[in-house]
Design an enzyme around this catalytic site. Structure first.
Site, PDB file in Angstrom:
ATOM      1  N   SER A  11       0.822  -1.209   0.000  1.00  0.00           N
ATOM      2  CA  SER A  11       0.000   0.000   0.000  1.00  0.00           C
ATOM      3  C   SER A  11       0.859   1.263   0.000  1.00  0.00           C
ATOM      4  O   SER A  11       1.733   1.432   0.849  1.00  0.00           O
ATOM      5  CB  SER A  11      -0.910   0.017   1.231  1.00  0.00           C
ATOM      6  OG  SER A  11      -1.802  -1.060   1.226  1.00  0.00           O
ATOM      7  N   HIS A  42      -3.253   0.304  -4.311  1.00  0.00           N
ATOM      8  CA  HIS A  42      -2.801  -0.880  -5.046  1.00  0.00           C
ATOM      9  C   HIS A  42      -3.192  -0.717  -6.509  1.00  0.00           C
ATOM     10  O   HIS A  42      -4.367  -0.738  -6.863  1.00  0.00           O
ATOM     11  CB  HIS A  42      -3.436  -2.155  -4.460  1.00  0.00           C
ATOM     12  CG  HIS A  42      -2.900  -2.521  -3.116  1.00  0.00           C
ATOM     13  ND1 HIS A  42      -1.934  -3.485  -2.931  1.00  0.00           N
ATOM     14  CD2 HIS A  42      -3.176  -2.026  -1.898  1.00  0.00           C
ATOM     15  CE1 HIS A  42      -1.656  -3.576  -1.642  1.00  0.00           C
ATOM     16  NE2 HIS A  42      -2.397  -2.706  -0.998  1.00  0.00           N
ATOM     17  N   HIS A  64      -5.768  -9.518  -1.153  1.00  0.00           N
ATOM     18  CA  HIS A  64      -5.695  -9.829   0.269  1.00  0.00           C
ATOM     19  C   HIS A  64      -6.754 -10.853   0.671  1.00  0.00           C
ATOM     20  O   HIS A  64      -7.786 -10.989   0.006  1.00  0.00           O
ATOM     21  CB  HIS A  64      -5.915  -8.561   1.101  1.00  0.00           C
ATOM     22  CG  HIS A  64      -4.920  -7.478   0.838  1.00  0.00           C
ATOM     23  ND1 HIS A  64      -5.009  -6.649  -0.259  1.00  0.00           N
ATOM     24  CD2 HIS A  64      -3.830  -7.074   1.533  1.00  0.00           C
ATOM     25  CE1 HIS A  64      -4.002  -5.779  -0.231  1.00  0.00           C
ATOM     26  NE2 HIS A  64      -3.274  -6.021   0.836  1.00  0.00           N
ATOM     27  N   TYR A  66      -8.771 -10.590   3.089  1.00  0.00           N
ATOM     28  CA  TYR A  66     -10.038  -9.947   3.450  1.00  0.00           C
ATOM     29  C   TYR A  66     -10.898  -9.593   2.242  1.00  0.00           C
ATOM     30  O   TYR A  66     -12.080  -9.293   2.381  1.00  0.00           O
ATOM     31  CB  TYR A  66      -9.808  -8.705   4.315  1.00  0.00           C
ATOM     32  CG  TYR A  66      -8.962  -7.613   3.697  1.00  0.00           C
ATOM     33  CD1 TYR A  66      -9.434  -6.786   2.686  1.00  0.00           C
ATOM     34  CD2 TYR A  66      -7.660  -7.394   4.162  1.00  0.00           C
ATOM     35  CE1 TYR A  66      -8.646  -5.791   2.135  1.00  0.00           C
ATOM     36  CE2 TYR A  66      -6.871  -6.392   3.615  1.00  0.00           C
ATOM     37  CZ  TYR A  66      -7.376  -5.599   2.609  1.00  0.00           C
ATOM     38  OH  TYR A  66      -6.587  -4.613   2.071  1.00  0.00           O
ATOM     39  N   GLU A  67     -10.325  -9.639   1.043  1.00  0.00           N
ATOM     40  CA  GLU A  67     -11.100  -9.348  -0.161  1.00  0.00           C
ATOM     41  C   GLU A  67     -11.843 -10.577  -0.675  1.00  0.00           C
ATOM     42  O   GLU A  67     -12.893 -10.448  -1.308  1.00  0.00           O
ATOM     43  CB  GLU A  67     -10.181  -8.824  -1.265  1.00  0.00           C
ATOM     44  CG  GLU A  67      -9.510  -7.493  -0.951  1.00  0.00           C
ATOM     45  CD  GLU A  67      -8.542  -7.081  -2.036  1.00  0.00           C
ATOM     46  OE1 GLU A  67      -9.021  -6.563  -3.064  1.00  0.00           O
ATOM     47  OE2 GLU A  67      -7.328  -7.297  -1.863  1.00  0.00           O
ATOM     48  N   ALA A  94       3.125  -2.386   3.875  1.00  0.00           N
ATOM     49  CA  ALA A  94       2.954  -1.381   4.915  1.00  0.00           C
ATOM     50  C   ALA A  94       2.515  -2.111   6.174  1.00  0.00           C
ATOM     51  O   ALA A  94       1.641  -2.979   6.119  1.00  0.00           O
ATOM     52  CB  ALA A  94       1.907  -0.358   4.498  1.00  0.00           C
ATOM     53  N   MET A 192      -1.502  -7.269   6.896  1.00  0.00           N
ATOM     54  CA  MET A 192      -2.565  -8.113   6.343  1.00  0.00           C
ATOM     55  C   MET A 192      -2.170  -8.741   5.014  1.00  0.00           C
ATOM     56  O   MET A 192      -3.039  -9.045   4.191  1.00  0.00           O
ATOM     57  CB  MET A 192      -3.846  -7.281   6.163  1.00  0.00           C
ATOM     58  CG  MET A 192      -4.341  -6.602   7.426  1.00  0.00           C
ATOM     59  SD  MET A 192      -5.763  -5.537   7.095  1.00  0.00           S
ATOM     60  CE  MET A 192      -5.887  -4.667   8.679  1.00  0.00           C
ATOM     61  N   SER A 193      -0.880  -8.954   4.777  1.00  0.00           N
ATOM     62  CA  SER A 193      -0.450  -9.445   3.459  1.00  0.00           C
ATOM     63  C   SER A 193       0.837 -10.241   3.581  1.00  0.00           C
ATOM     64  O   SER A 193       1.202 -10.703   4.652  1.00  0.00           O
ATOM     65  CB  SER A 193      -0.236  -8.256   2.510  1.00  0.00           C
ATOM     66  OG  SER A 193       0.876  -7.477   2.925  1.00  0.00           O
ATOM     67  N   ASN A 216       2.810   3.039  11.326  1.00  0.00           N
ATOM     68  CA  ASN A 216       2.187   3.433  12.590  1.00  0.00           C
ATOM     69  C   ASN A 216       2.659   2.507  13.704  1.00  0.00           C
ATOM     70  O   ASN A 216       3.179   1.420  13.451  1.00  0.00           O
ATOM     71  CB  ASN A 216       0.654   3.353  12.487  1.00  0.00           C
ATOM     72  CG  ASN A 216       0.179   1.959  12.076  1.00  0.00           C
ATOM     73  OD1 ASN A 216       0.108   1.641  10.881  1.00  0.00           O
ATOM     74  ND2 ASN A 216      -0.115   1.123  13.053  1.00  0.00           N
ATOM     75  N   HIS A 228      -6.835   3.521   7.151  1.00  0.00           N
ATOM     76  CA  HIS A 228      -6.102   3.233   5.916  1.00  0.00           C
ATOM     77  C   HIS A 228      -5.486   4.507   5.356  1.00  0.00           C
ATOM     78  O   HIS A 228      -4.407   4.473   4.746  1.00  0.00           O
ATOM     79  CB  HIS A 228      -7.027   2.583   4.886  1.00  0.00           C
ATOM     80  CG  HIS A 228      -6.311   2.062   3.679  1.00  0.00           C
ATOM     81  ND1 HIS A 228      -5.330   1.097   3.744  1.00  0.00           N
ATOM     82  CD2 HIS A 228      -6.408   2.381   2.361  1.00  0.00           C
ATOM     83  CE1 HIS A 228      -4.860   0.835   2.534  1.00  0.00           C
ATOM     84  NE2 HIS A 228      -5.505   1.605   1.677  1.00  0.00           N
TER      85      HIS A 228
END
Length: 253
Positions: A11, A42, A64, A66-67, A94, A192-193, A216, A228
């Site tokens: 990202s 992306h 991902h 979650y998609e 990220a 998450m990746s 962060n 995000h």
């Protein structure tokens, strides 16, 4: 042009593709089996060209868990890379830091991972022509490539951290209690990746290097509510050093 290295951009890290020379750009939509990213930051483009004189293929965008609910989204791109003749996969993402000393804007070389996605991209019938049924993930993040990353960072005066990446399925950010648990487990960054691509790459015999752009401090460690938008904003800061690092890595590869 046969790529020697594939690079997956996380990202907000698309600036690396802008450093290519003799570049071609192909939308994922024109490539059979490639994912259709739906997340801001992306791009959904395969770019090929020279990076510091090194032939590379750059994947701008990933799918991902979650998609889709599964980890199969990057299976075709990673196996395409192997079939194209590449030997190494360089992953970027990220991530949130679980180490207060490694804050937003820093880079972290990944030394190992913890898979909390709940899924694995090799689930189902195995393709024996690609790799073994039960691949080992010992030294999944190639020690020699990590040493090259650190040498490149030192030469560029970049303070490159190193640590363990923990992947969750998302799309929610983690709770403070989860972050405390992950720290106890030995994680240094959370995202998450990346883990599915690492598994696919090692299954296919590709060497792997990976770097997290820290965007962060993880939930419960800082004062700002996570979003995000914050991820994209702080990824731009880390991307300045990441572009320099990837270029140097390519030049010295």
């Amino acid at each position: 042009m046969t790529p020697r290295v594939g690079i997956v951009l996380g990202s907000g890290l698309g600036a690396i593709a802008e450093a290519l020379t003799d570049a071609t750009h192909t939308p994922y939509a024109e490539l059979e089996g490639f994912p259709r990213p739906s997340v801001a930051g992306h791009g959904g483009t395969l770019s090929q060209g020279l990076l510091g004189g090194l032939p590379v293929a750059i994947f701008q965008g990933r799918k991902h868990v979650y998609e889709t609910g599964d980890a199969y989204g990057m299976r075709v791109p990673i196996r395409w890379l192997k079939e194209a003749g590449a030997e190494t996969l360089f992953l970027t993402n990220a991530a949130g830091s679980l180490n207060a000393d490694v804050g937003p804007g820093r880079l972290m070389a990944i030394s190992d991972h913890i898979n909390f996605l709940g899924v694995n991209p090799l689930t189902g019938p195995n393709d024996d022509a690609v790799g073994p049924r039960f691949p080992s993930l010992r030294d999944a993040y190639d020690p020699e490539l990590r040493a090259k990353l650190h040498a490149a960072a030192t030469g560029l005066d970049i303070n490159l951290a190193e640590g363990v990446y923990l992947a969750t399925a998302g799309p929610t950010f983690e709770t403070p209690a989860e972050i405390r648990a992950f720290r106890t487990l030995g994680a240094d960054a959370v995202g998450m990746s990346t883990v599915p691509e690492v598994i696919l790459a090692r299954h296919a015999g590709l060497r792997v290097a990976a770097v997290s752009a820290i965007t962060n401090l993880a939930e419960g460690m800082g004062g700002e509510e996570l979003s995000h938008e914050q991820t994209l904003r702080n990824a731009e800061v880390a991307a300045r050093d990441l572009v320099r690092l990837v270029l140097k890595f390519a030049e010295d590869y």
